[in-house]
Structures are given as structure tokens and as C-alpha cells.
Enzyme design. Sequence first.
Site, PDB file in Angstrom:
ATOM      1  CD  GLU A  14      19.108 -48.890 -35.856  1.00 30.90           C
ATOM      2  OE1 GLU A  14      20.164 -49.096 -36.471  1.00 30.90           O
ATOM      3  OE2 GLU A  14      18.695 -47.770 -35.566  1.00 30.90           O
ATOM      4  N   GLY A  64      24.641 -51.013 -44.890  1.00 33.97           N
ATOM      5  CA  GLY A  64      26.062 -50.760 -45.130  1.00 33.97           C
ATOM      6  C   GLY A  64      26.889 -51.210 -43.934  1.00 33.97           C
ATOM      7  CG  MET A  95      24.175 -52.409 -36.509  1.00 32.10           C
ATOM      8  SD  MET A  95      22.835 -51.148 -36.589  1.00 32.10           S
ATOM      9  CE  MET A  95      22.590 -50.876 -34.834  1.00 32.10           C
ATOM     10  CD  GLU A  96      24.050 -47.401 -35.195  1.00 30.00           C
ATOM     11  OE1 GLU A  96      24.249 -47.834 -36.343  1.00 30.00           O
ATOM     12  OE2 GLU A  96      23.002 -46.807 -34.864  1.00 30.00           O
ATOM     13  CG  ASN A  97      26.294 -54.121 -33.616  1.00 27.28           C
ATOM     14  OD1 ASN A  97      25.085 -54.013 -33.575  1.00 27.28           O
ATOM     15  ND2 ASN A  97      26.927 -54.696 -34.621  1.00 27.28           N
ATOM     16  CD  GLU A 152      27.865 -47.510 -39.012  1.00 31.06           C
ATOM     17  OE1 GLU A 152      27.160 -47.552 -37.985  1.00 31.06           O
ATOM     18  OE2 GLU A 152      27.395 -47.246 -40.141  1.00 31.06           O
ATOM     19  CG  HIS A 176      25.666 -44.169 -35.207  1.00 31.97           C
ATOM     20  ND1 HIS A 176      24.576 -43.358 -35.006  1.00 31.97           N
ATOM     21  CD2 HIS A 176      25.569 -44.616 -36.487  1.00 31.97           C
ATOM     22  CE1 HIS A 176      23.857 -43.326 -36.131  1.00 31.97           C
ATOM     23  NE2 HIS A 176      24.440 -44.074 -37.037  1.00 31.97           N
ATOM     24  CD  GLU A 236      21.306 -43.819 -38.728  1.00 31.74           C
ATOM     25  OE1 GLU A 236      22.394 -43.497 -39.240  1.00 31.74           O
ATOM     26  OE2 GLU A 236      21.176 -44.843 -38.027  1.00 31.74           O
TER      27      GLU A 236
HETATM   28 ZN   LIG Z   1      23.937 -44.719 -38.983  1.00 34.11          ZN
END
Ligand SMILES: [Zn+2]
Length: 862
Positions: A139, A274, A276-278, A310, A313, A332
Site C-alpha cells: 500500500e 504499525g 498492514m492488513e494484507n 487490521e 480491514h 482507516e
Molecule cells: Zn488501517
Amino acid sequence: MSKSSDASSYQRELKSYINREYAQFRKQQISDVAYNFEVDISSRDHFSGVATIDFNLADSLSPVTLDFDEGTLLRVEVNGQPITTDYEKWFITIAAEHLSKGHNTIVIAYQRNYTNTGAGLYQFRDPETDKVYLYTQFEPYEANKFAPLFDQPDIKATFTMNVIAPLDWQVISATRESQITPISTTTKRWQFPTTKLIPSYIFSLHAGPFRIWEDNSGTIPLRLFARQEVAEFIEANIWFDITHKAFSFFNEYYSFPYPFEKYDQLLVPNFNFGAMENVGAITFSENRFISRGEKTKAENFYLAEVIAHEMAHQWFGDIVTMDWWNGLWLNESFATLMAFLAVEANPDFDDVWNEFLKLKNWAYYEDQLVTTHPIDVPVAHPGEVFSLIDGISYGKGASVLQQLRYLLGEKTFQNAVATYIEKHQYNNAQLSDFVAAMSQTANTDMTGWAHEWLKIPGVNTIEPQFNCSEGKLQTIKIIQYAPEAWQQLRTQKVQLALFNRSKSEMKLSSVIPVIYRGELTPVSIAANTPCPDFIYANFQNWGYVKLRFDERSLQSLQQSITEFKDDQLRASLWQDLWRMVDDMQFSLHDYVALVDSHISAETNETTLSSITFLLALAFDELEAMHKNTIFTETLNSIENLSWREFEHAPVTSSIRKLWFRAAISASFNPSRLTELANMLSANQGDELLQDQETRWLIIQQLSRYQFGDATKLIQHELVRDSSERGREAALIANAIRPEMAVKQQWMTALLDNSESLKLSDLTAVWKRLFPGIQQNMLQSNGAEILSALPEISRSRQGIFINKLADYVVPSACNTQNAASLQKLLDNPKGIDTRFIKAIKINLQTTQRCLAKSQLMLTSVSE
Ligand SMILES: [Zn+2]
């Protein structure tokens, strides 16, 4: 956008980022995309791959471009025929003559270097063991540093992948591997089945000799991965427990069961964010989520919050995706708010809304900067996304959604969210879709609400005005003010709380819910309501608004802050007072004095963690101000009160650790520095000194004042801690020394284009390079830095500028600095927008610092 028949008008600009117009054009052009990646990561020097891209083309009038950053193309075939292509270094152009209307297949064999910025496919080498770990971060527009693709959020696709990796590695991606086959004496091939329809920015590949923990006790198989070098510090049971509870919450809240079959979480080094929502393979920063000592309450909360964020998301972002980056805020803000709801539902945590206040305070702060922006803001290209990772997109957006929950009612809000997800699953959506879902469920048109809250920046202020007679409240009304720059009044539902003082306690006498609108809102009150000693116009914090206190309330507040029994209210009051410092209504000296006299009675650990955070900001700012008795006195107060609270804290409490860290970062007098040095060198002693991070904090503090032989201390500590964390901490400790030669070295590193240093090292050091006390050194380097900004803007990538901008632009508290920043703003030619944002902020904070400094001088001389 309407589709033009003139194909030549879609000539793509030769730039490192795709722009919105071209992305919209390509969205019309391309559909039904399926990627198949064969990736070889068995070499340490570079990686290689073959990307097969199947897609449908609306017509063959225009060329097709694939985003691919700085790779080497080995072979390109279109529909079975080898072709030659135009490839600069940012995207591959396939001429229209090679393409057909309808189905096409492009095959590209390529090679690329791993990155050292943490973006794309990043390679990490452990300094102790030399083991290699890889992870991806895509991202907003970094997937094209991994493979050629259509790197925009509204071209969703399926991904199928095979990976050749060293024998002893784990390989993790969006789906769970279906087969692992040895293919040589040193490598294995990992096969990953096809994903659901997802955008490129949340696909991922992580690999290395990770340690694994598994938990198959629920319906979704969970795994946790961390590097072997840090495995001893991982409490996997805590991770799994929080994850299970968050899943129960979200599956129910969204009325849409988690669809991605498995859930992996990985701790990775040198991470720029912090977490990441993979899809199904979430990455977390090692530095932020691994503690080598006992965790504080705030650290435990943060872990639970980010795990939930996360996970939120996976639905909001991953299943329903924004169609372009202006929708980032909704992702977000939503994930931020949902995380707090999920943690609130977890019985192991309390003080949830007290924690939320920290975020809100960040929002209020940023919303009053000259750089504030509407929550929903146009984005020309993905490079601008970095500027939006801020207090507005996260803190203000979440606060506004929290207000919406209160205004519509929890059930309506939840139903609207479920409707939105159900309707747009595996597709893209925009703000109007979200507003439509809210309007439909609430049976009210919410477009006006969306306009005033999401399209116009700024925070309003409200003030309750009342009169009393014979001890009874007669009338009360709410007056609303707009900030000078944004003349917008808003409608909002809040709670007015009235308090009366009785036997050294401020007791809540009544709570009145009010929807205020316009300049003046009369409030109905019950007969015989006693005249209040204190009125709070945003009780329980449902509103996003600043407060102005009446004189009587302000007096009650300053005299009796710890007499309020409600933890959340007290936390708000401490923050309200701090905002008054920023608004020049209260001097920094008076704030510190207030903390000094009341803090011993403050027992809430979450509130204490906010206050110690504010004290650290105050300390740094005071050091940068005039050198004058009143400033030194105030610094002494912060040092003394921090040590006093540390010494009085119960030996086994985590509050003690909190105050110890506060005491370390407030120590500047030789006696305290000596004390710290002695504690560090004592072989036996306090348990707090077993915490490696705390030890490094002490060393950095000693080094900051050039106390004793800092270089020797650092060398000595490195023997004890030669880990990656230790290496980075030592780097900071060295750089923080007040020596011009040391600073010069980091200036050179900043300007050095060879990218020989990791971005994470540069960021860690620059963040601490010029603490308040050393700002005079910054001043003499300032001109050189400022004149280099156009060159850095030209030659460095977005992530580099984003991470460093705030620290590189000088913020010294003096008029010369203000003048040189202003000069730069008058002619910002060639300077990246992210730097311009930092210049504007630092100019404003410099001016504020000068004003605060003046207020301290005048308030004392009065
Ligand atoms: Zn986020």
C-alpha cells in the site's frame, strides 16, 4: 468519467506514480484480471519471476500499460507472440497492435532487486545471524515493485502464485499453500491456490526461516510468525486469545463471516508502519509489538487494538474496497473505530474510551494546523496518500463515525454497515455508497451530515452559558463558535453533564443529552436543578468538539481536577487543559505546576500514560525555548515530579515502569544523570534495569547530554545486546550526542543518493537527531537541509520522503527559523508536497513555540 473515442488522449504521463485520470481510463479498458506469478526468491542478490496476466480488453484502440517499478524485463509475450516493448523504469507499454478486443494474455519474465526501504519486496539481513527474511508492503502503490500489474485499487483480480524458496524457509501469502515440493538440494517450490477477487495493495508474500506458532482451536486456522532471533519474546497465547475474541466480535458485527479461510499474523523488522492488513497475512512492526521487558498497560492495549484494527480491514477495505485513494479515510477511520468496539467487547481490557481520547487529541491537534484538510479529500496520485496517513484520516474520521453511532443509535449504525458490506462485497465502493447505506437504514437523508463533517475541515468550539438564582439553575444554552479559517457550524449530539462539589468530591448531578445546531441552542432543564459548580459539555466524549469553560467551571477544574471520580472525564479534563496551552490560554509553566500538584492523586494508568506523553512533549519544547530561570525551573519541575512519582510507585506496578521511563527522559541535571549512570552500571538491582529497551533509553539520555563516556557505554551495551534492536538503539545513542561532526555524518547520509543506508535506520536516527536542547546545532545545518529539499524530492521515493519529512525540516524555536521556513514557502518550486506539508507545520509550531515562550515570560512577570 466519460469514455473518449480519441485514444491518443490517454497517453500516460512519464511519472513514477499513476494519476487518477489514467487509472479511471484503465479501469474502463481492463476487466476480469487474473494473475499467475512464478517467483524465485532463492537468491540473496535479487529475485526473478514470470508474471502471466489474463484480462479482458474493452477495445484495442489504445496501448495497455502495466505498472512495474525499476525492474529488468527478460521476455515479453502477448497472446503467445514474443514482442518488444517500451519500458522506461515505471511502467511497461504494450502497443495496441499486439492486443485484441476481448481476452488477452501477457507473459512477462523479469528480475528485480529487493528493496531497502520497506516498500515492495523488502529484504532484511539479521546483524547477528546473517539470516535473511523477506516481506512485502504494497500500500498504496508498491505492488509494482514486486511484479508487473495493474496497481490500482479498483482493478480487483485473482492471484495464483508459486514460489521457489530456500529449503529451510517458510513462505506466507494470501492463501494457505496447497503443496510444498523439494526441487533441488537447496530449494523448495511452494504452491498457493487462487485468491478471491482482491486489489493488488493487499496481496502479499513473506518468507524466511520464521518460527511458527499455530492454533486450530477455532473455525479459522491461526498462525503467528516471528523471526527466530526474537522468538523468545513472543507470547503467542496472548496473540491467539485476542485474535479469537476479535473474530467472534467481527463475525457477528458485520453479519458476514470472515471469508479468507485462514489468518496469519507476522512480526517483521524495520517496518514503516504499525501493521498492514494484507488479506489473511497481516504484518506487524517488531519494534512496536515486541517488548523485551514487562509490557505496560498501554502496550497491551495497543496490541489488542491493532490486532482488531487490521482484522476490521479484512471486511472494510479488503472485501469492500475504496475505488480510489480519496476513500482511504473511510478504510482507516472505520477500522480505527471498529478496533475500539472490538476491544471494548473483550473482558480483558478496560479504559477503552480513555485510550480513544489519545487518538482524538491527535485529531484536534492536526485539525487546528494550517495543513488540516477535509476528511474526504481529492487524491491526484497514490504518492499523496502518505500525506493522508494522519490525525484527520484516523483520529478525526473515527471520532466523526463515533458521533454518527450516537446520533443514529448503535443498532441502526450496525445495520447500515452490514448492508454496505453485503451490497458491495468483492467490489469497490465510494463515499456516496456509504452515505446511501446510512440514509437508507436510518430512513433520513444523511448527505447534509456528510457534507458538513466530511467535506469541510476544522473543529468547532462550544460553550455552555447559564444563569442561576437562589442556588437553582434557571436557564442554560449552548453557544457554538467556528474557527476563523472555516466558518462552518455543525449539528451534533452531545451530553451536558452538571456537577456539584460535596465533601471533596465533584459529584455528577445530572446528564442532559442535547442535539445542538447553529449558533445558539437552548437546553431544557428539570425544575429545581441545583446551580452547578462545573459543567462539562461533551460528557463521555460522543462529540468531536472543543470546549470553552465558564469561569466557575474553569476554577473548579484547576482546583479540583482529581476530585472527579469518572476516569474518562478526568482523562478528558487533562487533555482539555493541554489544549488550552496550545491555544495560549494557559502557560506551559502553569500546566506543569498543575500536574505537579495533582498528579500524585491520579491513579488511572491510561490517563497517566497520556500525561507522561504530554510531559515529554513539554520537556522537549521547553528545552528549545529561551534559556532563562523560569524555563529551567519548569524543566526542573518535570524532572522532580517524574522522579518523585517513580520513587513512590508500588514496586510491582506497571505504573512504576511508566514513571521510570518518564523520569529517564526528563533527566538533565548532573545529579539525576549520575543516578541513571549508577543504576545502569550496578550489576544487581532493579528489575526495570533488566529491560533492554529501558537500558538503551538511559544510554541515549546520557549521550544526549554528553554525560560520562557515552561512546564507551554504547560499546559496552552492544556486547550485552547485539540484536537488530540493539544495533538500532546504539545508532540513535551515537547520533544524539551534541557533536557537530556526528550530525554532519547524518546530513551526508540523508543527501547520499546511493541508498546505502536502510530507510528504517535513517528514520530512527533523524527522529532523535536534534532534540530540543540541540536545536542550535540544527539551526546551523538548517540552510543546507532546506536547500537540498528539491534534490531529495526529485531523487527519492515517496516512502522515503514521507518517513523523513517531519524530522528533516527544522523546527527550531526561534525567529530565524520561522523566517527561513517562510522564505521557502514563498517559493516552493520543485519541493515534494509532503515536504511542503512539513514546512507549513513546522513554521506554525515554531510560531506557536515562540508565542508559548512569550506567554510564560509575561505570565510570570505579572
Ligand atoms: Zn488501517
